[in-house]
Design an enzyme around this catalytic site. Structure first.
Site, mmCIF file in Angstrom:
data_model
loop_
_atom_site.group_PDB
_atom_site.id
_atom_site.type_symbol
_atom_site.label_atom_id
_atom_site.label_comp_id
_atom_site.label_asym_id
_atom_site.label_seq_id
_atom_site.Cartn_x
_atom_site.Cartn_y
_atom_site.Cartn_z
ATOM 1 N N GLY A 93 17.744 -3.280 -12.786
ATOM 2 C CA GLY A 93 17.840 -3.716 -11.390
ATOM 3 C C GLY A 93 18.387 -5.135 -11.293
ATOM 4 N N SER A 128 16.300 0.397 -9.613
ATOM 5 C CA SER A 128 15.965 0.327 -11.035
ATOM 6 C C SER A 128 15.137 1.546 -11.440
ATOM 7 C CB SER A 128 15.154 -0.955 -11.264
ATOM 8 O OG SER A 128 14.659 -0.988 -12.564
ATOM 9 N N GLY A 129 15.515 2.178 -12.575
ATOM 10 C CA GLY A 129 14.883 3.432 -12.983
ATOM 11 C C GLY A 129 13.374 3.362 -13.185
ATOM 12 N N HIS A 130 12.885 2.241 -13.742
ATOM 13 C CA HIS A 130 11.470 2.238 -14.155
ATOM 14 C C HIS A 130 10.496 2.025 -13.014
ATOM 15 C CE1 HIS A 130 10.489 -2.247 -14.528
ATOM 16 N NE2 HIS A 130 11.783 -2.284 -14.302
ATOM 17 N N CYS A 144 6.511 -10.451 -12.842
ATOM 18 C CA CYS A 144 7.573 -11.340 -13.337
ATOM 19 C C CYS A 144 7.162 -12.799 -13.330
ATOM 20 C CB CYS A 144 8.831 -11.174 -12.506
ATOM 21 S SG CYS A 144 9.404 -9.495 -12.520
HETATM 22 N N1 PLP Z 1 14.135 -6.601 -7.604
HETATM 23 C C1 PLP Z 1 12.853 -6.350 -7.322
HETATM 24 C C2 PLP Z 1 12.399 -6.345 -5.897
HETATM 25 C C3 PLP Z 1 11.950 -6.088 -8.347
HETATM 26 O O1 PLP Z 1 10.659 -5.846 -8.064
HETATM 27 C C4 PLP Z 1 12.409 -6.101 -9.689
HETATM 28 C C5 PLP Z 1 11.470 -5.891 -10.808
HETATM 29 O O2 PLP Z 1 10.287 -6.078 -10.680
HETATM 30 C C6 PLP Z 1 13.771 -6.348 -9.924
HETATM 31 C C7 PLP Z 1 14.600 -6.604 -8.868
HETATM 32 C C8 PLP Z 1 14.313 -6.353 -11.316
HETATM 33 O O3 PLP Z 1 14.446 -5.046 -11.807
HETATM 34 P P1 PLP Z 1 14.536 -4.791 -13.383
HETATM 35 O O4 PLP Z 1 13.174 -4.934 -13.924
HETATM 36 O O5 PLP Z 1 15.056 -3.380 -13.537
HETATM 37 O O6 PLP Z 1 15.513 -5.759 -13.918
#
Ligand code: PLP
Length: 405
Positions: free
Chosen positions: A72, A200-202, A326
């Site tokens: 993502g 995002s897949g996960h 994160c």
């Molecule tokens: N955008 C949002 C709103 C998210 O919650 C996240 C991941 O927590 C991301 C982007 C990033 O996605 P990825 O973990 O696939 O890089």
């Protein structure tokens, strides 16, 4: 995992069994490179095309508007940097919100260093961006507006239709980070009309390390990865066939009974919220009761360090986050909660529980019980709480707990 209680679906979701089964043969017998002109290659190409259709269907998009990415974050980076570079001659102004994920916020900071100007829109107390503020911020040189569909920390759902319309009225492109929303709530790129959408897949039962960017036909976007001609020459790199297949299968499964599932998970979440507010003193629900993702319940507790609470719950076998996975370990209060107007000391006491369809009421009962114990213990160690109890100081905090003190 049996005795574990997993309530951190916004961090990542369990990979569904059907998804694993769909992926497996692409690691073994069907290992061909999709660019190869013989049977193994063609099989891989067909599998990718099927996944593209499965993803597109959930968005009312055409399969050729879906571009697979490595996550993502990559999709967000590509949308922002690609649109900025492509629009550079028309203008250098970008608008986003102050509650975006760092995949968007830090990309905006990067673009600022490259000569773009970025406006960060404020949000209201429930984490929602105002369409009126967007209208006021739009300028003749605004080339892109990027507002997330739903927030990863507090689950607030943005008025994407009106925001996209306002951006388009002034000739700006509209991107939405739908990473938390895709596969959970119905989405369509036709209504509202969005130009770019990342997922995002996960986050919806698929594997980690794969995502996609929807690019509306005709939208100008510079490429981000340069190399071979994969993804119609716009995103180089040999395709991650197995994971793309897994994400496609997860999208197909998400479409089945989506609304029914959202209602079920939403009911579980409401039960959790009710119990938390009733049973835990000085516990605040962040965001609105109604306008939020079905699985999201985000709280702040006064006189508590949220990371200590998360660690204690972890020791009980309960998986939860502070504000978001994160920012865990950063020691910083959540930028989202601060933007919503919470004071730093309250934002530092946040807990995010995000539910999935496999969670049960019995699990919620156990989680609430453990939270109540830990909150009481942590408060007993807090001198500020003791002062508050004696009615001496910190009384102002009560205004953040209407109807729950
Ligand atoms: N955008 C949002 C709103 C998210 O919650 C996240 C991941 O927590 C991301 C982007 C990033 O996605 P990825 O973990 O696939 O890089």
């Amino acid at each position: 995992m049996n005795s574990q209680i997993y309530m951190d679906h916004a961090a990542t979701t369990p990979v569904r069994r059907e998804v694993v089964n769909a992926m497996l043969s692409f690691f073994t017998d069907r290992f061909g490179n999709p660019s190869s002109p013989y049977r193994e290659g063609m099989e891989a190409r067909q599998a990718i095309d099927r996944a593209r259709s499965q993803v597109a269907e959930l968005l009312d998009a055409s399969p050729e508007e879906i571009y697979f990415t490595g996550c993502g974050t990559e999709a967000d980076n590509w949308a922002l940097v690609g649109a900025a570079e492509a629009g550079r001659r028309r203008g250098r102004h970008i608008i986003t919100s102050s509650v975006e994920h760092h995949a968007v916020l830090n990309t905006c900071r990067y673009l600022e260093q490259r000569g773009f100007r970025v406006t960060y829109l404020p949000v209201d107390g429930e984490g929602v961006v105002s369409v009126e503020y967007l209208r006021r911020a739009l300028r003749r040189d605004t080339i892109l507006v990027s507002i997330m569909t739903a927030n990863n920390e507090v689950g607030s759902i943005q008025p994407i239709a009106q925001l996209a319309e306002a951006a388009h009225e002034r000739g700006a492109l509209f991107h939405t980070d739908a990473v938390q929303a895709f596969g959970h709530i119905p989405l369509s790129v036709e209504e509202p009309q969005v130009d770019l959408l990342s997922a995002s897949g996960h986050k919806f039962g698929g594997p980690k390390g794969v995502g996609f960017l929807y690019i509306r036909n005709g939208v100008p976007l510079e490429s981000f990865l340069h190399g071979g001609g994969q993804e119609r020459g716009r995103r180089a790199g040999t395709e991650n066939v197995a994971e793309i297949v897994g994400m496609g299968e997860a999208a197909r499964l998400s479409a089945i009974r989506m609304e029914e599932r959202a209602v079920h998970v939403g009911q579980l979440r409401n039960y959790l919220i009710r119990r938390m507010r009733r049973e835990i003193p000085l516990c605040r629900l962040n965001g609105s009761q109604e306008n939020r993702l079905p699985g999201n319940a985000s709280f702040c507790f006064a006189f508590i360090d949220g990371s200590a609470l998360v660690r204690r719950l972890g020791a009980d076998g309960i998986c939860a986050s502070g504000a978001s996975a994160c920012t865990a370990g950063s020691g910083q209060p959540s930028h989202v909660l601060l933007a919503m107007g919470l004071p730093g000391e309250l934002a530092a006491g946040s807990l995010r529980l995000t539910l999935g369809e496999e969670n049960t009421r019995a699990q919620i009962d156990r989680v609430v019980e453990r939270i109540a114990v830990h909150v009481a213990e942590l408060r007993s160690l807090s001198s500020a709480y003791e002062e508050f109890r004696q009615g001496r100081v910190h009384r102002g905090i009560l205004r953040y707990f209407p109807g729950n003190g």
